[in-house]
Structures are given as C-alpha cells and as structure tokens.
Design a protein around this motif. Structure first.
Motif, PDB file in Angstrom:
ATOM      1  N   MET A  34       0.833  -1.200   0.000  1.00  0.00           N
ATOM      2  CA  MET A  34       0.000   0.000   0.000  1.00  0.00           C
ATOM      3  C   MET A  34       0.869   1.252   0.000  1.00  0.00           C
ATOM      4  N   GLY A  35       0.373   2.246  -0.671  1.00  0.00           N
ATOM      5  CA  GLY A  35       1.087   3.514  -0.691  1.00  0.00           C
ATOM      6  C   GLY A  35       0.126   4.675  -0.597  1.00  0.00           C
ATOM      7  N   TRP A  36       0.648   5.801  -0.153  1.00  0.00           N
ATOM      8  CA  TRP A  36      -0.093   7.059  -0.163  1.00  0.00           C
ATOM      9  C   TRP A  36       0.673   8.051  -1.058  1.00  0.00           C
ATOM     10  N   PHE A  37      -0.087   8.712  -1.893  1.00  0.00           N
ATOM     11  CA  PHE A  37       0.451   9.754  -2.768  1.00  0.00           C
ATOM     12  C   PHE A  37      -0.394  10.998  -2.602  1.00  0.00           C
ATOM     13  N   ARG A  38       0.090  12.121  -3.079  1.00  0.00           N
ATOM     14  CA  ARG A  38      -0.689  13.352  -3.016  1.00  0.00           C
ATOM     15  C   ARG A  38      -0.442  14.190  -4.259  1.00  0.00           C
ATOM     16  N   GLN A  39      -1.424  15.016  -4.563  1.00  0.00           N
ATOM     17  CA  GLN A  39      -1.322  15.887  -5.716  1.00  0.00           C
ATOM     18  C   GLN A  39      -1.908  17.249  -5.375  1.00  0.00           C
ATOM     19  N   ALA A  40      -1.065  18.248  -5.435  1.00  0.00           N
ATOM     20  CA  ALA A  40      -1.493  19.619  -5.200  1.00  0.00           C
ATOM     21  C   ALA A  40      -1.879  20.261  -6.529  1.00  0.00           C
ATOM     22  N   PRO A  41      -2.694  21.304  -6.510  1.00  0.00           N
ATOM     23  CA  PRO A  41      -3.108  21.960  -7.758  1.00  0.00           C
ATOM     24  C   PRO A  41      -1.913  22.414  -8.580  1.00  0.00           C
ATOM     25  N   GLY A  42      -1.920  22.047  -9.859  1.00  0.00           N
ATOM     26  CA  GLY A  42      -0.861  22.458 -10.757  1.00  0.00           C
ATOM     27  C   GLY A  42       0.428  21.680 -10.619  1.00  0.00           C
ATOM     28  N   LYS A  43       0.417  20.653  -9.765  1.00  0.00           N
ATOM     29  CA  LYS A  43       1.632  19.864  -9.562  1.00  0.00           C
ATOM     30  C   LYS A  43       1.392  18.407  -9.910  1.00  0.00           C
ATOM     31  N   GLU A  44       2.478  17.670 -10.109  1.00  0.00           N
ATOM     32  CA  GLU A  44       2.362  16.251 -10.386  1.00  0.00           C
ATOM     33  C   GLU A  44       2.080  15.478  -9.101  1.00  0.00           C
ATOM     34  N   ARG A  45       1.532  14.291  -9.282  1.00  0.00           N
ATOM     35  CA  ARG A  45       1.305  13.423  -8.131  1.00  0.00           C
ATOM     36  C   ARG A  45       2.651  13.014  -7.549  1.00  0.00           C
ATOM     37  N   GLU A  46       2.775  13.066  -6.233  1.00  0.00           N
ATOM     38  CA  GLU A  46       4.036  12.746  -5.588  1.00  0.00           C
ATOM     39  C   GLU A  46       3.857  11.717  -4.483  1.00  0.00           C
ATOM     40  N   PHE A  47       4.914  10.981  -4.291  1.00  0.00           N
ATOM     41  CA  PHE A  47       4.937   9.925  -3.277  1.00  0.00           C
ATOM     42  C   PHE A  47       4.953  10.515  -1.872  1.00  0.00           C
ATOM     43  N   VAL A  48       4.225   9.856  -0.956  1.00  0.00           N
ATOM     44  CA  VAL A  48       4.220  10.262   0.445  1.00  0.00           C
ATOM     45  C   VAL A  48       4.799   9.170   1.330  1.00  0.00           C
ATOM     46  N   ALA A  49       4.195   7.971   1.268  1.00  0.00           N
ATOM     47  CA  ALA A  49       4.622   6.887   2.143  1.00  0.00           C
ATOM     48  C   ALA A  49       4.157   5.562   1.568  1.00  0.00           C
ATOM     49  N   THR A  50       4.845   4.498   1.986  1.00  0.00           N
ATOM     50  CA  THR A  50       4.446   3.174   1.533  1.00  0.00           C
ATOM     51  C   THR A  50       4.711   2.151   2.628  1.00  0.00           C
ATOM     52  N   ILE A  51       3.961   1.040   2.578  1.00  0.00           N
ATOM     53  CA  ILE A  51       4.093  -0.027   3.557  1.00  0.00           C
ATOM     54  C   ILE A  51       3.909  -1.348   2.837  1.00  0.00           C
ATOM     55  N   ASN A  52       4.684  -2.339   3.220  1.00  0.00           N
ATOM     56  CA  ASN A  52       4.553  -3.625   2.545  1.00  0.00           C
ATOM     57  C   ASN A  52       3.401  -4.424   3.150  1.00  0.00           C
ATOM     58  N   TRP A  53       3.185  -5.623   2.619  1.00  0.00           N
ATOM     59  CA  TRP A  53       2.023  -6.429   3.003  1.00  0.00           C
ATOM     60  C   TRP A  53       2.005  -6.738   4.499  1.00  0.00           C
ATOM     61  N   THR A  54       3.138  -7.094   5.053  1.00  0.00           N
ATOM     62  CA  THR A  54       3.162  -7.483   6.456  1.00  0.00           C
ATOM     63  C   THR A  54       3.144  -6.291   7.396  1.00  0.00           C
ATOM     64  N   GLY A  55       3.442  -5.125   6.854  1.00  0.00           N
ATOM     65  CA  GLY A  55       3.552  -3.954   7.714  1.00  0.00           C
ATOM     66  C   GLY A  55       4.923  -3.794   8.333  1.00  0.00           C
ATOM     67  N   GLY A  56       5.821  -4.712   8.004  1.00  0.00           N
ATOM     68  CA  GLY A  56       7.134  -4.676   8.621  1.00  0.00           C
ATOM     69  C   GLY A  56       8.111  -3.744   7.953  1.00  0.00           C
ATOM     70  N   SER A  57       7.749  -3.211   6.810  1.00  0.00           N
ATOM     71  CA  SER A  57       8.642  -2.304   6.085  1.00  0.00           C
ATOM     72  C   SER A  57       7.871  -1.071   5.651  1.00  0.00           C
ATOM     73  N   THR A  58       8.383   0.089   6.019  1.00  0.00           N
ATOM     74  CA  THR A  58       7.768   1.359   5.631  1.00  0.00           C
ATOM     75  C   THR A  58       8.833   2.279   5.053  1.00  0.00           C
ATOM     76  N   TYR A  59       8.374   3.224   4.254  1.00  0.00           N
ATOM     77  CA  TYR A  59       9.302   4.192   3.652  1.00  0.00           C
ATOM     78  C   TYR A  59       8.555   5.494   3.446  1.00  0.00           C
ATOM     79  N   TYR A  60       9.238   6.599   3.716  1.00  0.00           N
ATOM     80  CA  TYR A  60       8.607   7.906   3.642  1.00  0.00           C
ATOM     81  C   TYR A  60       9.408   8.857   2.765  1.00  0.00           C
ATOM     82  N   ASP A  61       8.686   9.778   2.156  1.00  0.00           N
ATOM     83  CA  ASP A  61       9.372  10.879   1.502  1.00  0.00           C
ATOM     84  C   ASP A  61       9.994  11.763   2.572  1.00  0.00           C
TER      85      ASP A  61
END
Length: 124
Positions: A34-61
């Motif tokens: 699973m991942g979360w992304f965001r998009q502000a007006p006039g900007k490209e969609r950007e990565f925010v955070a992600t987590i693997n299936w087990t929840g044991g690995s996360t990564y953030y911008d």
C-alpha cells in the motif's frame, strides 16, 4: 479487482493533525502493498509513504518523515496515514494505492489500484 476508498480528509490549521483511512474491498485476500500519494493543484502526483504487506517495512518521503506515519490492519482491510504537525505545503488531494506484488513502492506506476482521493487543506 480491488476497490479503495479514502476518508478522513478535511480542513485543519497549521500544526494540526489528521488521520486518513483507506478501505479496501473486493479481492482483498490477495497480498497487496500500500502507498499514499498526493497531488497539489498544478503539480504532479508525488509519493508520500508506503508499507509492505506485512507492515514490517515502511518508507517515507523526506518531506513527511518524522511527521507522518503509515500503518495497516489487514484483518480489517484498512490502511492509515497519520499526519501530524501539518504544514500549508501538505495541502493536496491524497490518494491511497495498492500493488499486487505486496512490496509497496515509491513509484506510482508500480501500483495497480487507486482510490478516488480525499482533500486535505492546511491553513496558515
């Protein structure tokens, strides 16, 4: 197929907190990252955070590291993004996404399913 629905967005003052939720339905018995992304007006969609299936690995911008926390509850088919110390530059539509490989990723093109998004507005 997997359907994703985000909720929890809204208007908050600078320094405040919000918790976004992502409800998954459909073929949720499969393994998904699973991942979360965001998009502000006039900007490209950007990565925010992600987590693997087990929840044991996360990564953030770097822009959200230390302020946001991603988590998931596989028993409830739910994903979450806790956002603290919000800043006006966090204002965007936030999307959750799922990838069939289960690893999670910071690359939007590695995701197979997307929600419709929820608006987050941070006032100064």
């Amino acid at each position: 197929q997997v359907q994703l629905v985000e909720s929890g967005g809204g208007l908050v003052q600078e320094g405040g907190s919000l918790r976004l939720s992502c409800a998954a339905s459909g073929r949720t018995s499969n393994i998904y990252g699973m991942g979360w992304f965001r998009q502000a007006p006039g900007k490209e969609r950007e990565f925010v955070a992600t987590i693997n299936w087990t929840g044991g690995s996360t990564y953030y911008d770097d822009s959200v590291k230390g302020r946001f926390a991603i988590s998931r509850d596989n028993a409830k088919n739910m994903g979450y993004l806790q956002m603290n110390s919000l800043k006006p530059e966090d204002t965007a539509v936030y999307y959750c996404a799922a990838d069939r490989l289960g690893r999670g990723s910071r690359l939007f093109n590695e995701y197979d399913y997307w929600g419709q998004g929820t608006q987050v507005t941070v006032s100064s």
